[in-house]
Motif scaffolding. Sequence first.
Motif, PDB file in Angstrom:
ATOM      1  N   MET A 193       0.842  -1.204   0.000  1.00 21.19           N
ATOM      2  CA  MET A 193       0.000   0.000   0.000  1.00 21.19           C
ATOM      3  C   MET A 193       0.867   1.240   0.000  1.00 21.19           C
ATOM      4  SD  MET A 193      -2.775   1.301   2.845  1.00 21.19           S
ATOM      5  CE  MET A 193      -1.432   1.701   3.985  1.00 21.19           C
ATOM      6  N   TYR A 194       1.973   1.235   0.767  1.00 18.42           N
ATOM      7  CA  TYR A 194       2.884   2.384   0.811  1.00 18.42           C
ATOM      8  C   TYR A 194       3.445   2.677  -0.588  1.00 18.42           C
ATOM      9  CZ  TYR A 194       2.834   1.607   5.898  1.00 18.42           C
ATOM     10  OH  TYR A 194       2.468   1.436   7.196  1.00 18.42           O
ATOM     11  N   LYS A 195       3.842   1.616  -1.277  1.00 18.31           N
ATOM     12  CA  LYS A 195       4.416   1.803  -2.612  1.00 18.31           C
ATOM     13  C   LYS A 195       3.382   2.377  -3.575  1.00 18.31           C
ATOM     14  CE  LYS A 195       7.916  -1.841  -2.175  1.00 18.31           C
ATOM     15  NZ  LYS A 195       8.391  -3.158  -2.684  1.00 18.31           N
ATOM     16  N   GLU A 196       2.138   1.914  -3.443  1.00 18.11           N
ATOM     17  CA  GLU A 196       1.085   2.384  -4.342  1.00 18.11           C
ATOM     18  C   GLU A 196       0.821   3.882  -4.188  1.00 18.11           C
ATOM     19  OE1 GLU A 196      -2.276  -0.041  -3.573  1.00 18.11           O
ATOM     20  OE2 GLU A 196      -1.459  -1.816  -4.595  1.00 18.11           O
ATOM     21  N   VAL A 197       1.001   4.399  -2.977  1.00 13.21           N
ATOM     22  CA  VAL A 197       0.747   5.835  -2.742  1.00 13.21           C
ATOM     23  C   VAL A 197       2.023   6.655  -2.832  1.00 13.21           C
ATOM     24  CG1 VAL A 197      -1.294   5.385  -1.343  1.00 13.21           C
ATOM     25  CG2 VAL A 197       0.957   5.558  -0.231  1.00 13.21           C
ATOM     26  N   GLY A 198       3.144   6.007  -3.226  1.00 13.88           N
ATOM     27  CA  GLY A 198       4.373   6.757  -3.445  1.00 13.88           C
ATOM     28  C   GLY A 198       5.323   6.818  -2.274  1.00 13.88           C
ATOM     29  N   ILE A 199       5.054   6.053  -1.195  1.00 15.56           N
ATOM     30  CA  ILE A 199       5.942   6.033  -0.037  1.00 15.56           C
ATOM     31  C   ILE A 199       6.910   4.859  -0.225  1.00 15.56           C
ATOM     32  CG2 ILE A 199       6.096   5.901   2.470  1.00 15.56           C
ATOM     33  CD1 ILE A 199       3.225   6.881   2.608  1.00 15.56           C
ATOM     34  N   THR A 200       8.054   5.147  -0.842  1.00 18.26           N
ATOM     35  CA  THR A 200       9.042   4.115  -1.128  1.00 18.26           C
ATOM     36  C   THR A 200      10.142   4.110  -0.070  1.00 18.26           C
ATOM     37  OG1 THR A 200      10.238   5.654  -2.548  1.00 18.26           O
ATOM     38  CG2 THR A 200       8.569   4.274  -3.603  1.00 18.26           C
ATOM     39  N   ASP A 201      11.148   3.234  -0.266  1.00 21.37           N
ATOM     40  CA  ASP A 201      12.229   3.114   0.721  1.00 21.37           C
ATOM     41  C   ASP A 201      13.055   4.389   0.831  1.00 21.37           C
ATOM     42  OD1 ASP A 201      11.413   0.551   1.222  1.00 21.37           O
ATOM     43  OD2 ASP A 201      12.828  -0.361  -0.205  1.00 21.37           O
ATOM     44  N   ASP A 202      13.122   5.169  -0.251  1.00 19.02           N
ATOM     45  CA  ASP A 202      13.934   6.387  -0.208  1.00 19.02           C
ATOM     46  C   ASP A 202      13.118   7.603   0.250  1.00 19.02           C
ATOM     47  OD1 ASP A 202      12.317   6.519  -2.394  1.00 19.02           O
ATOM     48  OD2 ASP A 202      13.889   7.178  -3.799  1.00 19.02           O
TER      49      ASP A 202
END
Length: 226
Positions: A193-202
């Motif tokens: 879900m984080y990746k889908e909303v743009g919250i990536t590891d960086d």
Amino acid sequence: MSKKRGLSLEEKRERILQIFYESQDFFLLKELEKMGPKRGVITQSVKDVVQSLVDDDLVSKDKIGTSVYFWSLPSCAGNQLRNVRQKLESDLQSRKKRLSELVDQCNELKKGREESDEREKALAELKAIEMKYNELKEEMGQYADNDPAAFEAMKKAIEVAHGAANRWTDNIFTLRQWCSNNFPEAKEQLEQMYKEVGITDDFDYVELSPAIPLCAVGHQILEGNP
């Protein structure tokens, strides 16, 4: 045979008034509607004609009980016309007085403005100054982006936006930690879900770059370096 011309509104008003003047009596609207056709005024238009006379204070009306009565006397009409005449005469005198005042003001303003070579020269100089002023004003508008006050305001706005962005970054980190603590079994779903909303590891706090001094920007422009 040509079709008979209908009565104009003014003719209808005169004929309805004659009903009042000749009888000097009080009438209900339905009585007037019966009498109107005998004077050439059709029943359907009697109400509007009577109302127009009431609006012009040529016919009076009053409600007595549940009925509305209409009446008009020649003396009342005469008084009304005299009042109208007095008002018109008063307005005319006021207009004449105002006209005289405006003429005096116009004549006064003309003093010192007579056509002459000096006046023409002064007007030409004034026009040239106005044109130069407009040119300089337009040129100043082109440098508005390099105005120190505008630059300072922009810098403050950037600082405010930077602070707001990092506050939301704090909120996001706090929310992620809360989700991890309360839903450890949904770690993979949360990461997706984080990746889908743009919250990536960086994903991290926004760092504000040092502001370039305004004078340095000016030098770059003069040297042709954007």
